[in-house]
Design an enzyme around this catalytic site. Structure first.
Site, PDB file in Angstrom:
ATOM      1  N   ARG A   5       0.829  -1.217   0.000  1.00 25.29           N
ATOM      2  CA  ARG A   5       0.000   0.000   0.000  1.00 25.29           C
ATOM      3  C   ARG A   5       0.858   1.259   0.000  1.00 25.29           C
ATOM      4  O   ARG A   5       0.588   2.203  -0.739  1.00 25.29           O
ATOM      5  CB  ARG A   5      -0.966   0.005   1.186  1.00 25.29           C
ATOM      6  CG  ARG A   5      -2.087  -1.004   1.053  1.00 25.29           C
ATOM      7  CD  ARG A   5      -2.994  -0.996   2.262  1.00 25.29           C
ATOM      8  NE  ARG A   5      -2.202  -1.331   3.452  1.00 25.29           N
ATOM      9  CZ  ARG A   5      -2.511  -0.954   4.686  1.00 25.29           C
ATOM     10  NH1 ARG A   5      -3.591  -0.231   4.913  1.00 25.29           N
ATOM     11  NH2 ARG A   5      -1.756  -1.304   5.703  1.00 25.29           N
ATOM     12  N   ASN A  12      -6.171  -2.648   2.267  1.00 19.68           N
ATOM     13  CA  ASN A  12      -6.114  -4.096   2.426  1.00 19.68           C
ATOM     14  C   ASN A  12      -7.522  -4.647   2.567  1.00 19.68           C
ATOM     15  O   ASN A  12      -8.401  -3.984   3.127  1.00 19.68           O
ATOM     16  CB  ASN A  12      -5.339  -4.471   3.691  1.00 19.68           C
ATOM     17  CG  ASN A  12      -3.843  -4.354   3.520  1.00 19.68           C
ATOM     18  OD1 ASN A  12      -3.329  -4.343   2.414  1.00 19.68           O
ATOM     19  ND2 ASN A  12      -3.140  -4.271   4.633  1.00 19.68           N
TER      20      ASN A  12
END
EC number: 3.6.1.7
Length: 98
Positions: A27, A45
């Site tokens: 990320r 996520n």
């Protein structure tokens, strides 16, 4: 940004990335890459171990980001990237991590 011409060229895509993509800085690296490409949207996520993202920008920006997502950062092992256009009037202001 302003003007109808510019807005017409903005595309929004929902993306899912599967593989070893959590716990490897995916990320954070995605945010860095999106900022470099001047994309807007977000990355997060999911409980199933995958990562989802909403990408907003021009077609060339989106294409370059999708190409990057197919391999991600060095510690990641991407096995699948799926994406679909997401029609929306919403305009994101920046790219961020959720």
């Amino acid at each position: 940004m302003s003007g109808d011409d510019l807005d017409e060229r903005i595309e929004t895509y929902y993306v899912r990335v599967r593989g070893v993509v959590q716990g490897v800085g995916f990320r954070h690296a995605t945010v860095r890459e999106a900022h470099a490409l001047k994309l807007r949207g977000w990355v997060a996520n999911l409980d199933d171990g995958s990562v989802e993202a909403m990408l907003q920008g021009s077609a060339p920006q989106i294409d370059r980001m999708l190409a990057w997502l197919r391999h991600g950062p060095p510690a990641a092992h991407v096995t699948e990237v799926t994406f679909e256009e997401h029609r929306t009037d919403k305009r994101f202001e920046r790219f961020q991590q959720h």
